[in-house]
Scaffold this motif. Structure first.
Motif, PDB file in Angstrom:
ATOM      1  N   VAL A  90     -31.283-114.382 -61.192  1.00  0.00           N
ATOM      2  CA  VAL A  90     -32.228-115.280 -61.848  1.00  0.00           C
ATOM      3  C   VAL A  90     -32.689-114.721 -63.190  1.00  0.00           C
ATOM      4  O   VAL A  90     -32.827-115.467 -64.166  1.00  0.00           O
ATOM      5  CB  VAL A  90     -33.439-115.542 -60.936  1.00  0.00           C
ATOM      6  CG1 VAL A  90     -34.501-116.363 -61.653  1.00  0.00           C
ATOM      7  CG2 VAL A  90     -32.998-116.265 -59.675  1.00  0.00           C
ATOM      8  N   GLY A  91     -32.952-113.425 -63.253  1.00  0.00           N
ATOM      9  CA  GLY A  91     -33.500-112.849 -64.469  1.00  0.00           C
ATOM     10  C   GLY A  91     -32.550-112.018 -65.298  1.00  0.00           C
ATOM     11  O   GLY A  91     -32.723-111.895 -66.513  1.00  0.00           O
ATOM     12  N   GLY A  92     -31.535-111.435 -64.664  1.00  0.00           N
ATOM     13  CA  GLY A  92     -30.678-110.486 -65.363  1.00  0.00           C
ATOM     14  C   GLY A  92     -29.681-111.089 -66.312  1.00  0.00           C
ATOM     15  O   GLY A  92     -29.047-110.360 -67.081  1.00  0.00           O
ATOM     16  N   GLN A  93     -29.500-112.412 -66.297  1.00  0.00           N
ATOM     17  CA  GLN A  93     -28.542-113.053 -67.182  1.00  0.00           C
ATOM     18  C   GLN A  93     -29.213-113.704 -68.394  1.00  0.00           C
ATOM     19  O   GLN A  93     -28.535-114.301 -69.231  1.00  0.00           O
ATOM     20  CB  GLN A  93     -27.762-114.126 -66.410  1.00  0.00           C
ATOM     21  CG  GLN A  93     -27.188-113.677 -65.081  1.00  0.00           C
ATOM     22  CD  GLN A  93     -26.150-112.577 -65.233  1.00  0.00           C
ATOM     23  OE1 GLN A  93     -25.458-112.500 -66.237  1.00  0.00           O
ATOM     24  NE2 GLN A  93     -26.048-111.717 -64.225  1.00  0.00           N
ATOM     25  N   LEU A  94     -30.534-113.597 -68.489  1.00  0.00           N
ATOM     26  CA  LEU A  94     -31.274-114.269 -69.555  1.00  0.00           C
ATOM     27  C   LEU A  94     -31.435-113.371 -70.771  1.00  0.00           C
ATOM     28  O   LEU A  94     -31.277-112.154 -70.697  1.00  0.00           O
ATOM     29  CB  LEU A  94     -32.654-114.698 -69.038  1.00  0.00           C
ATOM     30  CG  LEU A  94     -32.652-115.660 -67.847  1.00  0.00           C
ATOM     31  CD1 LEU A  94     -34.092-115.948 -67.411  1.00  0.00           C
ATOM     32  CD2 LEU A  94     -31.923-116.955 -68.182  1.00  0.00           C
ATOM     33  N   VAL A 134     -26.861-120.371 -60.120  1.00  0.00           N
ATOM     34  CA  VAL A 134     -28.295-120.429 -60.407  1.00  0.00           C
ATOM     35  C   VAL A 134     -28.494-121.537 -61.430  1.00  0.00           C
ATOM     36  O   VAL A 134     -27.727-121.666 -62.385  1.00  0.00           O
ATOM     37  CB  VAL A 134     -28.848-119.077 -60.913  1.00  0.00           C
ATOM     38  CG1 VAL A 134     -28.102-118.591 -62.136  1.00  0.00           C
ATOM     39  CG2 VAL A 134     -30.338-119.183 -61.209  1.00  0.00           C
ATOM     40  N   ASN A 135     -29.500-122.355 -61.193  1.00  0.00           N
ATOM     41  CA  ASN A 135     -29.770-123.495 -62.057  1.00  0.00           C
ATOM     42  C   ASN A 135     -31.263-123.519 -62.388  1.00  0.00           C
ATOM     43  O   ASN A 135     -32.099-123.357 -61.501  1.00  0.00           O
ATOM     44  CB  ASN A 135     -29.366-124.796 -61.348  1.00  0.00           C
ATOM     45  CG  ASN A 135     -29.200-125.962 -62.312  1.00  0.00           C
ATOM     46  OD1 ASN A 135     -29.437-125.823 -63.511  1.00  0.00           O
ATOM     47  ND2 ASN A 135     -28.807-127.107 -61.800  1.00  0.00           N
ATOM     48  N   TYR A 136     -31.566-123.693 -63.670  1.00  0.00           N
ATOM     49  CA  TYR A 136     -32.950-123.727 -64.144  1.00  0.00           C
ATOM     50  C   TYR A 136     -33.321-125.168 -64.497  1.00  0.00           C
ATOM     51  O   TYR A 136     -32.542-125.884 -65.120  1.00  0.00           O
ATOM     52  CB  TYR A 136     -33.126-122.840 -65.378  1.00  0.00           C
ATOM     53  CG  TYR A 136     -32.669-121.415 -65.179  1.00  0.00           C
ATOM     54  CD1 TYR A 136     -33.538-120.430 -64.739  1.00  0.00           C
ATOM     55  CD2 TYR A 136     -31.345-121.054 -65.435  1.00  0.00           C
ATOM     56  CE1 TYR A 136     -33.111-119.116 -64.552  1.00  0.00           C
ATOM     57  CE2 TYR A 136     -30.905-119.753 -65.250  1.00  0.00           C
ATOM     58  CZ  TYR A 136     -31.783-118.789 -64.813  1.00  0.00           C
ATOM     59  OH  TYR A 136     -31.344-117.500 -64.625  1.00  0.00           O
ATOM     60  N   ALA A 137     -34.505-125.584 -64.107  1.00  0.00           N
ATOM     61  CA  ALA A 137     -34.979-126.940 -64.372  1.00  0.00           C
ATOM     62  C   ALA A 137     -35.981-126.922 -65.527  1.00  0.00           C
ATOM     63  O   ALA A 137     -36.493-125.866 -65.903  1.00  0.00           O
ATOM     64  CB  ALA A 137     -35.627-127.522 -63.120  1.00  0.00           C
TER      65      ALA A 137
END
Length: 227
Positions: free
Chosen positions: A67-71, A184-187
């Motif tokens: 969730v956080g490591g690819q941003l 993982v998908n962000y809305a």
């Protein structure tokens, strides 16, 4: 060696993840792209600046790096205080900018709240898991009121995110299944008025937590990118 993008983030001083953390997260993604499907979508919903909460479901220890490591922004994840169980673990979680929170001491964790409030004032991102712990069966669980309290008190946008496949790959009390696909998908971010029923509501924090969790539940497996 860290890639050029990672080095730029660190040199600019805007994204303070360690080189090791970025390298491991990116290497894991490359590995999974090689052995199966790893989809990431919705990153355009991550604010480029300013404080926000990143709220995700929780099925596995894989969830924070996915969730956080690819941003491109640092995410300071909440983690239970008992994980700081040894000098090495303390060093690791501190260097990953995790925030320890006492879930078992009863009452509110004043020290954790002050630290989180300091991060919010600095315009940073905080990662939270509304369910409070990993799912035992891969399904979504009820949200804890504590997450609603943080969201209402801080009054910042909340970006819902949902991970898929991490329970099947490395869920609690089950054998690893590396053959399963991950995603993982962000809305779009929820504005405070979309989740906060107001200070006069008798169950304000639980309602806020439930609304955030409902937004996570609506997120679907991301479609593969169009070629």
């Amino acid at each position: 060696m860290a890639n050029k993008e990672t080095r730029i983030f660190i040199e600019e001083g805007q994204y303070k993840y360690s080189i090791m953390y970025y390298s491991v997260c990116r290497a894991f993604r490359m590995f999974y792209d090689w052995i199966g499907r790893f989809e990431i979508a919705g990153t355009e919903h991550i604010p480029n600046s300013g404080a926000f909460l990143l709220a995700s479901n929780h099925c596995s220890h894989l969830d924070p790096p996915l969730v956080g490591g690819q941003l491109r922004r640092q995410v300071n994840f909440l983690a239970r205080k008992t994980l700081w169980s040894s000098p090495f673990m303390s060093w690791a979680f501190d260097n990953l900018k995790c925030v320890p929170i006492d879930r078992d001491g009863g009452g509110s964790d004043v020290a954790a709240f002050k630290r989180l409030f300091g991060l919010i004032k600095k315009g940073e991102a905080i990662g939270v898991f509304p369910e409070g712990t990993r799912s035992l069966d891969g399904n979504l669980s009820d949200a804890k009121a504590g997450i609603g309290m943080l969201a209402c008190k801080f009054g910042v946008p909340v970006v819902p995110a949902r991970v898929f496949g991490t329970y099947e790959v490395l869920g609690s009390h089950r054998k690893p299944g590396w053959q399963h696909d991950l995603a993982v998908n962000y809305a779009p971010a929820l504005r405070p008025e979309e989740f906060d029923p107001g200070p006069k509501h008798p169950d304000r924090y639980q309602v806020a937590a439930d609304r955030i969790m409902a937004a996570i539940a609506l997120i679907e497996w991301p479609e593969p990118p169009k070629l």
